[in-house]
Motif scaffolding. Sequence first.
Motif, short mmCIF file in Angstrom:
data_model
loop_
_atom_site.label_atom_id
_atom_site.label_comp_id
_atom_site.label_asym_id
_atom_site.label_seq_id
_atom_site.Cartn_x
_atom_site.Cartn_y
_atom_site.Cartn_z
N GLN A 1 47.52 98.20 64.39
CA GLN A 1 48.35 99.11 63.61
C GLN A 1 49.22 99.93 64.56
O GLN A 1 48.89 100.08 65.74
CB GLN A 1 47.48 100.04 62.75
CG GLN A 1 46.58 99.33 61.76
CD GLN A 1 47.37 98.57 60.69
OE1 GLN A 1 48.40 99.05 60.22
NE2 GLN A 1 46.88 97.39 60.31
N VAL A 2 50.33 100.46 64.04
CA VAL A 2 51.21 101.29 64.86
C VAL A 2 50.40 102.43 65.46
O VAL A 2 49.65 103.11 64.76
CB VAL A 2 52.38 101.83 64.02
CG1 VAL A 2 53.17 102.87 64.82
CG2 VAL A 2 53.30 100.69 63.61
N GLY A 3 50.55 102.63 66.77
CA GLY A 3 49.79 103.64 67.48
C GLY A 3 48.71 103.06 68.36
O GLY A 3 48.25 103.72 69.29
N ASP A 4 48.32 101.81 68.11
CA ASP A 4 47.27 101.18 68.91
C ASP A 4 47.78 100.91 70.33
O ASP A 4 48.97 100.68 70.56
CB ASP A 4 46.82 99.87 68.27
CG ASP A 4 46.03 100.10 66.98
OD1 ASP A 4 45.93 101.26 66.56
OD2 ASP A 4 45.54 99.11 66.41
N VAL A 5 46.83 100.91 71.26
CA VAL A 5 47.16 100.67 72.66
C VAL A 5 46.18 99.64 73.21
O VAL A 5 44.96 99.72 72.96
CB VAL A 5 47.07 101.97 73.50
CG1 VAL A 5 47.39 101.69 74.97
CG2 VAL A 5 48.02 103.02 72.93
N ARG A 6 46.71 98.67 73.95
CA ARG A 6 45.88 97.61 74.54
C ARG A 6 46.06 97.61 76.05
O ARG A 6 47.18 97.49 76.55
CB ARG A 6 46.30 96.26 73.94
CG ARG A 6 45.50 95.08 74.43
CD ARG A 6 45.88 93.83 73.64
NE ARG A 6 47.28 93.46 73.82
CZ ARG A 6 47.90 92.53 73.10
NH1 ARG A 6 47.26 91.91 72.13
NH2 ARG A 6 49.16 92.23 73.34
N ILE A 7 44.97 97.74 76.78
CA ILE A 7 45.03 97.77 78.24
C ILE A 7 44.22 96.59 78.78
O ILE A 7 43.02 96.46 78.48
CB ILE A 7 44.48 99.09 78.81
CG1 ILE A 7 45.22 100.28 78.17
CG2 ILE A 7 44.64 99.13 80.32
CD1 ILE A 7 44.72 101.63 78.65
N THR A 8 44.87 95.74 79.54
CA THR A 8 44.24 94.54 80.08
C THR A 8 44.09 94.67 81.59
O THR A 8 45.06 94.99 82.29
CB THR A 8 45.07 93.29 79.75
OG1 THR A 8 45.31 93.24 78.33
CG2 THR A 8 44.35 92.03 80.17
N PHE A 9 42.88 94.42 82.09
CA PHE A 9 42.59 94.55 83.52
C PHE A 9 42.35 93.16 84.11
O PHE A 9 41.62 92.34 83.54
CB PHE A 9 41.34 95.41 83.73
CG PHE A 9 41.49 96.83 83.25
CD1 PHE A 9 41.87 97.83 84.13
CD2 PHE A 9 41.26 97.16 81.92
CE1 PHE A 9 42.02 99.14 83.69
CE2 PHE A 9 41.39 98.47 81.47
CZ PHE A 9 41.78 99.46 82.36
#
Length: 453
Positions: free
Chosen positions: A288-296
Motif C-alpha cells: 500500500q502507499v506508504g510502505d517501504v522495502r529495504i533489501t540487504f
Amino acid sequence: MAYQETTTTGYGTRLKNSLGGIGTGFLLFVAGTALLWWNEGRAVKTDKMLNEAEGVTVEMEDVSKIDPEFEGKLVHATAFANTTDSLSDPNFNVGATAIGIQRKVEYFQWVEHASSQSKDKFGGKEETVTTYTYSKEWTSRPQSSETFHDPAYQNKNYSLFQSENFDKSAENVRFGAYKLNSYQIGAISNTQPLDLNIDQKQLETWNKECERIFVRNTGQRAIGDIVSERVKQAVSNATKTTTTTNDSLKKDSVQQDTIVAAPNKKDLDYVHMNGNVLYFGESPSSPQVGDVRITFTKTMPANVSIIAKVAGETFTQFKAKNGKTFQALSMGNKTAAEMYESGHASNNMWLWILRILGVLMICGGLKGIFGILITVLKVIPFVANIVGWGVNLVCNVVGIAWSLIIIAIAWIFYRPLLAIALLAIAGFLIWVFAFKGKDKLKEMAHRNKASQI
C-alpha cells in the motif's frame, strides 16, 4: 481516471520562445559537433590502447607468492578473491564477513505521469492538452505528491520509514599473495542475500513509530487496536453464550476463547523481516502507499580474472603511449583474449551510442535555430505545417551530412579509406536533397492546396 489541463500560448509568446530557442539550438549544435569529434578520437585511442596492452600482457600462472619478476609488468591472472574484513551497516546493525554489503531502499508511492498534445490555432495561438495519470509504483525515493496536478491525488504520499541506499566495500581483498585495488574490488559482482538478525526490541520500536505515522496519515485505526477490540468481543460473546453453571468451567471457557483469539505476538503489525528483506507496512504481499522495502545484499568471495599492472603487492592501471589507461576484472575464469575481446566490444558499443547521441543533438540544434521560420507562419497552420515538414527534412539531412563530415574528418588521420567513404555518403545525401528535395516540397504544397479546395 485521467486528469487534463488545457493551456493556450499566444502568438507573441511563441515567437519569444522561438527566439530563445535559437541560442539553445546553436549551443546544442556546437555541443553535438564537439561530442562527435571527441568520440571518434576517444574510440581510436581506446582501440590502439587495447591493442598495445594486449601485445605486452604476460601470463601470471602462480599468485600464491610475490614474484619480483612481474614487477611493473602488465599481467593476466585468475585466482580466488577473498577477504577477512567484517563489514556492518551502522543504521541497522547487520553485517557479514564479505567483500561488500549493500542496502537498497524502495518506496511504494503514487507516481504522476504526463503526456501532452498540442494543436495550432488560426492566429498563431497554440492549444496544449496535458493528460495526467497516476499509478502506484516502487520508487527509489519518496515522491512529492504536494505538487501533483490532480487535486484528488495531492498529499496522498507518505512513508512509514525513511532511509538511504548504502554501499560499503572491504579494504583488504586478497588475490593470492597480492591485494586488489579499489577499482578491482568494486568490479566484483558475486552478490548474495544478506540474512537479517535485527534485535526484537528494535523491531518493536520501529513498529510503534510506523503505527503512529500510519494513523496520522491515513486517519484509520491502528491494527493492534482493531485486534484488541476483536479479542474483547470474542471474550464477551463467549461469556454470554456459556450455559454451564459451574463458575470454574465458565472461567476456563473464557480463557480458552481468549487464547484462541489472541494475535501472534512474534508477528508485528507494521514491520516484517523475511530473509534479507525488511518490510515496513501491513502486508508485504499486498503493498500500500506508504510502505517501504529495504533489501540487504552482500558481495562474497569468488574466482575472478584480472588484467592489470603489478605494483609491489598490489596492482595499478596500465598507461599506454597515447595516455589512455586500462585495467579490467571479469568474474570467473576468463582468458586474456576473451577479456580484450570484451574491451573492444564495449568500446565499439559506446562509439555508436555517442555517435547517435551526437547526431540527434546536431539535428535538434538545427531545428532549434530554424524553428523561428515555422513559428512565424503559425498564423496559418496548414502553411506552417508544409514549411515545418520542409525545415525538419532540411535539418535532418543537413544534420546527418554534417555529422558524417565531422566523423570523416576525425578519421582522416587514422583510417583514410573509411573517411573517404563517409565523405562520399555525405556528398550523396546533399545531392539528393538539392535535386530531389525541391520536387518533394512542390508535390506536398500541391497536395495541401488541393485538400483546401
